[in-house]
Design a protein around this motif. Structure first.
Motif, PDB file in Angstrom:
ATOM      1  N   ALA A 136      -5.429  -6.121   8.365  1.00 45.43           N
ATOM      2  CA  ALA A 136      -5.124  -4.882   7.643  1.00 45.43           C
ATOM      3  C   ALA A 136      -4.119  -5.120   6.526  1.00 45.43           C
ATOM      4  N   SER A 137      -3.291  -6.151   6.655  1.00 46.88           N
ATOM      5  CA  SER A 137      -2.278  -6.435   5.637  1.00 46.88           C
ATOM      6  C   SER A 137      -2.886  -6.860   4.313  1.00 46.88           C
ATOM      7  N   SER A 138      -4.153  -7.291   4.322  1.00 49.64           N
ATOM      8  CA  SER A 138      -4.794  -7.763   3.092  1.00 49.64           C
ATOM      9  C   SER A 138      -5.414  -6.634   2.284  1.00 49.64           C
ATOM     10  N   LEU A 139      -5.418  -5.424   2.827  1.00 55.18           N
ATOM     11  CA  LEU A 139      -6.024  -4.288   2.129  1.00 55.18           C
ATOM     12  C   LEU A 139      -5.113  -3.769   1.028  1.00 55.18           C
ATOM     13  N   SER A 140      -5.723  -3.150   0.032  1.00 55.37           N
ATOM     14  CA  SER A 140      -4.948  -2.470  -1.006  1.00 55.37           C
ATOM     15  C   SER A 140      -4.320  -1.213  -0.412  1.00 55.37           C
ATOM     16  N   GLY A 141      -3.388  -0.609  -1.159  1.00 52.34           N
ATOM     17  CA  GLY A 141      -2.749   0.611  -0.676  1.00 52.34           C
ATOM     18  C   GLY A 141      -3.744   1.716  -0.393  1.00 52.34           C
ATOM     19  N   GLY A 142      -4.719   1.874  -1.278  1.00 56.11           N
ATOM     20  CA  GLY A 142      -5.732   2.905  -1.076  1.00 56.11           C
ATOM     21  C   GLY A 142      -6.585   2.624   0.145  1.00 56.11           C
ATOM     22  N   GLN A 143      -6.960   1.370   0.339  1.00 55.47           N
ATOM     23  CA  GLN A 143      -7.769   0.999   1.505  1.00 55.47           C
ATOM     24  C   GLN A 143      -6.976   1.173   2.802  1.00 55.47           C
ATOM     25  N   GLN A 144      -5.682   0.891   2.760  1.00 58.52           N
ATOM     26  CA  GLN A 144      -4.860   1.101   3.946  1.00 58.52           C
ATOM     27  C   GLN A 144      -4.774   2.584   4.312  1.00 58.52           C
ATOM     28  N   GLN A 145      -4.718   3.440   3.294  1.00 60.00           N
ATOM     29  CA  GLN A 145      -4.702   4.869   3.582  1.00 60.00           C
ATOM     30  C   GLN A 145      -6.052   5.311   4.145  1.00 60.00           C
ATOM     31  N   MET A 146      -7.142   4.743   3.635  1.00 59.32           N
ATOM     32  CA  MET A 146      -8.457   5.021   4.203  1.00 59.32           C
ATOM     33  C   MET A 146      -8.507   4.602   5.671  1.00 59.32           C
ATOM     34  N   LEU A 147      -7.948   3.423   5.961  1.00 62.56           N
ATOM     35  CA  LEU A 147      -7.937   2.917   7.336  1.00 62.56           C
ATOM     36  C   LEU A 147      -7.120   3.838   8.245  1.00 62.56           C
ATOM     37  N   ALA A 148      -5.972   4.276   7.753  1.00 60.00           N
ATOM     38  CA  ALA A 148      -5.136   5.172   8.556  1.00 60.00           C
ATOM     39  C   ALA A 148      -5.856   6.482   8.844  1.00 60.00           C
ATOM     40  N   LEU A 149      -6.536   7.018   7.831  1.00 64.43           N
ATOM     41  CA  LEU A 149      -7.288   8.256   8.024  1.00 64.43           C
ATOM     42  C   LEU A 149      -8.466   8.020   8.957  1.00 64.43           C
ATOM     43  N   GLY A 150      -9.142   6.879   8.787  1.00 64.61           N
ATOM     44  CA  GLY A 150     -10.255   6.548   9.669  1.00 64.61           C
ATOM     45  C   GLY A 150      -9.831   6.406  11.115  1.00 64.61           C
ATOM     46  N   ARG A 151      -8.686   5.759  11.338  1.00 62.60           N
ATOM     47  CA  ARG A 151      -8.177   5.611  12.712  1.00 62.60           C
ATOM     48  C   ARG A 151      -7.880   6.977  13.324  1.00 62.60           C
ATOM     49  N   ALA A 152      -7.286   7.878  12.536  1.00 65.72           N
ATOM     50  CA  ALA A 152      -7.008   9.225  13.032  1.00 65.72           C
ATOM     51  C   ALA A 152      -8.299   9.939  13.401  1.00 65.72           C
ATOM     52  N   LEU A 153      -9.344   9.755  12.605  1.00 65.01           N
ATOM     53  CA  LEU A 153     -10.617  10.423  12.874  1.00 65.01           C
ATOM     54  C   LEU A 153     -11.291   9.872  14.129  1.00 65.01           C
ATOM     55  N   MET A 154     -11.013   8.623  14.474  1.00 62.68           N
ATOM     56  CA  MET A 154     -11.589   8.044  15.693  1.00 62.68           C
ATOM     57  C   MET A 154     -11.110   8.788  16.937  1.00 62.68           C
ATOM     58  N   SER A 155      -9.988   9.476  16.845  1.00 61.28           N
ATOM     59  CA  SER A 155      -9.472  10.220  17.996  1.00 61.28           C
ATOM     60  C   SER A 155     -10.146  11.576  18.151  1.00 61.28           C
ATOM     61  N   LYS A 156     -11.063  11.912  17.227  1.00 56.90           N
ATOM     62  CA  LYS A 156     -11.765  13.197  17.229  1.00 56.90           C
ATOM     63  C   LYS A 156     -10.762  14.368  17.277  1.00 56.90           C
ATOM     64  N   PRO A 157      -9.888  14.449  16.287  1.00 56.47           N
ATOM     65  CA  PRO A 157      -8.852  15.488  16.322  1.00 56.47           C
ATOM     66  C   PRO A 157      -9.429  16.885  16.128  1.00 56.47           C
ATOM     67  N   ARG A 158      -8.797  17.839  16.777  1.00 52.78           N
ATOM     68  CA  ARG A 158      -9.114  19.240  16.515  1.00 52.78           C
ATOM     69  C   ARG A 158      -8.265  19.744  15.344  1.00 52.78           C
ATOM     70  N   LEU A 159      -7.022  19.266  15.288  1.00 54.34           N
ATOM     71  CA  LEU A 159      -6.132  19.544  14.162  1.00 54.34           C
ATOM     72  C   LEU A 159      -5.526  18.226  13.725  1.00 54.34           C
ATOM     73  N   LEU A 160      -5.706  17.873  12.453  1.00 45.92           N
ATOM     74  CA  LEU A 160      -5.161  16.636  11.910  1.00 45.92           C
ATOM     75  C   LEU A 160      -3.982  16.971  11.000  1.00 45.92           C
ATOM     76  N   LEU A 161      -2.810  16.434  11.355  1.00 50.53           N
ATOM     77  CA  LEU A 161      -1.601  16.596  10.560  1.00 50.53           C
ATOM     78  C   LEU A 161      -1.509  15.409   9.615  1.00 50.53           C
ATOM     79  N   ILE A 162      -1.435  15.674   8.311  1.00 46.82           N
ATOM     80  CA  ILE A 162      -1.386  14.597   7.329  1.00 46.82           C
ATOM     81  C   ILE A 162      -0.093  14.707   6.539  1.00 46.82           C
ATOM     82  N   ASP A 163       0.714  13.650   6.605  1.00 44.33           N
ATOM     83  CA  ASP A 163       2.006  13.619   5.925  1.00 44.33           C
ATOM     84  C   ASP A 163       1.894  12.748   4.676  1.00 44.33           C
TER      85      ASP A 163
END
Length: 234
Positions: free
Chosen positions: A134-161
């Motif tokens: 994950a350290s080799s990703l660009s900043g934008g790709q890392q944010q995509m990864l973070a959002l993707g990981r959050a979506l894997m939890s199947k959230p009912r409410l997603l808090l985005i900071d």
């Protein structure tokens, strides 16, 4: 209402930073909390995820009182946070980071693969890099990864900071477009920002200043009033 916050107060040590904040989020909404740095936005996210204690007031999510629930119990209710600064695990691979999103769920291997495929469909840039650090990703790709990981939890409410943190305007627009698409799949969002980009996809906006509610408006109304937004972001 899916989420109701009524006169919530919290802080650090003896320092109170939220002074009776109130807001609501209905099922299927995208709600923005807007304000300059230091106004209490991140503290609000930490309060909701259970990192900060509720000093007084009341918070309910999906009919459950959150005040005394631990972070893991909140996650099992479907409350998930994407923290400021992405919070990915740099030494793990892209695939391993995504799989961490399953921690609060009990799923079969087939379901896990299907969920991962769904996330990779949203972020095709990650599809060919599952074994990459994950350290080799660009900043934008890392944010995509973070959002993707959050979506894997199947959230009912997603808090985005601070989804836009440190990213180019083009990437910010792409990520908020994904947020708009995800709302159609049943995900509800509470997004805190210091930029006005979130107004283009959200339904309602709360503006915080000094740890207090300053204003609540339909996002479209604020979007048509640049001077008003600028006055609250100073």
């Amino acid at each position: 209402m899916l989420l109701e916050i009524d006169q919530a107060k919290t802080g650090y040590g003896s320092l109170e930073v939220l002074h009776g904040v109130s807001l609501t989020v209905a099922e299927g909404e995208i709600v923005t909390v807007l304000g300059p740095n230091g106004t209490g936005k991140t503290s609000l996210m930490r309060l909701l995820s259970g990192v900060l204690p509720l000093w007084s007031g009341r918070i309910t999510f999906a009919g459950s009182e959150l005040g005394r629930l631990t972070p893991d119990r909140r996650a099992r209710l479907g409350l998930c946070q994407l923290p400021e600064g992405r919070g990915i695990f740099q030494t793990l691979s892209v695939g391993e980071n995504l799989d961490l999103g399953l921690a609060a769920r009990k799923v079969t291997a087939a379901t896990a693969r299907a969920d991962r495929d769904r996330v990779l469909g949203l972020f095709p840039e990650l599809a060919g890099r599952l074994t990459t650090s994950a350290s080799s990703l660009s900043g934008g790709q890392q944010q995509m990864l973070a959002l993707g990981r959050a979506l894997m939890s199947k959230p009912r409410l997603l808090l985005i900071d601070e989804l836009s943190f440190g990213l180019a305007p083009r990437i910010v627009r792409e990520l908020f477009e994904v947020v708009r698409e995800l709302r159609e799949t049943g995900v509800t969002f509470l997004v805190v920002e210091q930029q006005a980009a979130a107004l283009k996809v959200s339904d309602r906006t709360y503006i915080l200043r000094g740890g207090r509610n300053e204003l609540t408006r339909a996002s479209a109304d604020l979007l048509d009033s640049d001077e008003l937004v600028a006055s609250y972001l100073r």
